[in-house]
Design an enzyme around this catalytic site. Structure first.
Site, mmCIF file in Angstrom:
data_model
loop_
_atom_site.group_PDB
_atom_site.id
_atom_site.type_symbol
_atom_site.label_atom_id
_atom_site.label_comp_id
_atom_site.label_asym_id
_atom_site.label_seq_id
_atom_site.Cartn_x
_atom_site.Cartn_y
_atom_site.Cartn_z
ATOM 1 N N TYR A 21 0.832 -1.195 0.000
ATOM 2 C CA TYR A 21 0.000 0.000 0.000
ATOM 3 C C TYR A 21 0.875 1.256 0.000
ATOM 4 O O TYR A 21 2.096 1.169 0.008
ATOM 5 C CB TYR A 21 -0.972 -0.030 1.177
ATOM 6 C CG TYR A 21 -2.000 -1.145 1.064
ATOM 7 C CD1 TYR A 21 -2.830 -1.228 -0.051
ATOM 8 C CD2 TYR A 21 -2.119 -2.117 2.043
ATOM 9 C CE1 TYR A 21 -3.763 -2.249 -0.185
ATOM 10 C CE2 TYR A 21 -3.048 -3.147 1.926
ATOM 11 C CZ TYR A 21 -3.863 -3.208 0.807
ATOM 12 O OH TYR A 21 -4.775 -4.225 0.674
ATOM 13 N N ARG A 45 2.309 -0.342 11.300
ATOM 14 C CA ARG A 45 2.550 -1.657 10.699
ATOM 15 C C ARG A 45 3.531 -1.477 9.549
ATOM 16 O O ARG A 45 3.265 -0.768 8.585
ATOM 17 C CB ARG A 45 1.259 -2.296 10.201
ATOM 18 C CG ARG A 45 1.491 -3.735 9.734
ATOM 19 C CD ARG A 45 0.229 -4.542 9.549
ATOM 20 N NE ARG A 45 0.359 -5.829 10.244
ATOM 21 C CZ ARG A 45 -0.414 -6.883 9.985
ATOM 22 N NH1 ARG A 45 -1.366 -6.809 9.072
ATOM 23 N NH2 ARG A 45 -0.245 -8.005 10.656
ATOM 24 N N GLY A 75 -3.683 -14.619 13.288
ATOM 25 C CA GLY A 75 -4.590 -14.222 12.220
ATOM 26 C C GLY A 75 -5.515 -15.326 11.741
ATOM 27 O O GLY A 75 -6.627 -15.489 12.229
#
Length: 331
Positions: free
Chosen positions: A171, A219, A313
């Protein structure tokens, strides 16, 4: 008491144990708004407070930065009522709640956003394989920093316990961090310090919005695991600078490789070589997520000093009782 059951000392977030439910996209929002389905999902995952920390899936800070349909929005004031309900659901179950805020950059698609996608440089995203993005101007970079600032203010006003800045998984901020996607020749490119200049400016802007006592996490897509990409040495330099800037907890994941590590998919805690290296140079707590499915493996990763917090997760996605069972099995 197991290492997992212990809380963290010297941390603004008062966590009762070392287990984290990491951000995972659910696509459960209703056109960016918090839906009942989303509230029910986080209610189920946080039930009992066995995950001391719940990090909400990445939320887009501006329509241009929307990564996918069904993604949660932190870009509009009209979503505040739903966000407050989301924080309340998690709090009533006994967990702390963090919102992750993000801009997708070149990972965005025009058919989703209605906007041309952007990036630090006009380079096709190697993970998403999207359209050729437009290179951001300095003025546009400043606008995006402001979007992060306003989004963080909304997170605090919604009653969350902190905010996480997303710079991983190809991203926008990760695109600045990686030399594969950042070929800029101005102050936002070049060496590691140049490539994290936007990160430091985002952190400072967020601090202005939320104050010094509101925890800010980041993150980091610490390594690309690609030729010419980011390395562990880059992450160590970046981690030191992020700590100086005021990051409370560093959440480690992958960069242009996504959330997996090539050739290590069967190894529990496959980013542990990175968290271990970062802990040698920085004193802030780190979160390790990646392929951890067994309580004993999570316990060993903390006990051996490779991480401070463990993100569970996919195992918790499949089994909402994972954290409860893990804590009870290690007593």
């Amino acid at each position: 008491m197991s290492h997992l059951s212990k809380g963290l000392e010297n941390c603004k977030l008062e966590l009762t144990n070392r287990l984290v439910f990491p951000p995972m996209a659910t696509a459960k929002s209703d056109n960016g708004m918090v839906s009942k389905e989303m509230l029910d999902y986080y209610d189920e995952k946080s039930k009992g407070g066995y995950f001391s920390l719940i990090i909400i899936e990445h939320s887009y800070i501006a329509p241009q930065g929307k990564a996918s349909k069904g993604q949660l929005s932190i870009a509009e004031d009209c979503n505040m009522e739903g966000l407050k309900k989301l924080a309340e659901v998690i709090h009533k179950n006994g967990s702390k709640a963090i919102m992750q805020i993000n801009h997708a950059g070149s990972a965005a698609k025009m058919e989703v956003t209605g906007y041309e996608n952007v990036s630090p440089s006009a380079i096709i995203n190697p993970l998403i394989k999207s359209d050729l993005p437009k290179e951001l101007t300095k003025e546009e970079i400043k606008e995006i920093i402001e979007y992060f600032k306003v989004a963080a203010k909304r997170v605090k006003e919604a009653g969350f316990d902190g905010v996480e800045i997303h710079s991983a998984h190809s991203y926008l901020l990760d695109q600045f961090y990686s030399p594969i996607t950042n070929k800029r020749t101005d102050e936002y490119g070049g060496d590691v310090l140049g490539r994290i200049k936007i990160h430091l400016e985002v952190i400072n802007a967020v601090k202005e919005a939320v104050g010094n006592d509101f925890p800010i996490l980041l993150r980091l897509g610490a390594c690309d695991y690609k030729e010419g990409g980011t390395t562990i040495e880059d992450s160590k330099i970046a981690a030191v600078e992020f700590q100086k800037a005021g990051i409370e907890i560093l959440d480690i994941s992958g960069g242009l490789c996504g959330y997996m590590v090539p050739d290590k998919v069967n190894e529990q805690g496959y980013f542990s070589e990175i968290t271990e290296a970062i802990k040698e140079v920085a004193s802030m707590p780190v979160i390790l997520t990646g392929g951890i499915t067994e309580p004993e493996a999570a316990e060993e990763l903390v006990a051996s000093g490779k991480t401070d917090l463990v993100g569970i997760g996919r195992a918790a996605f499949k089994d909402s009782m994972w954290a409860k069972n893990a804590i009870e099995s290690l007593k």
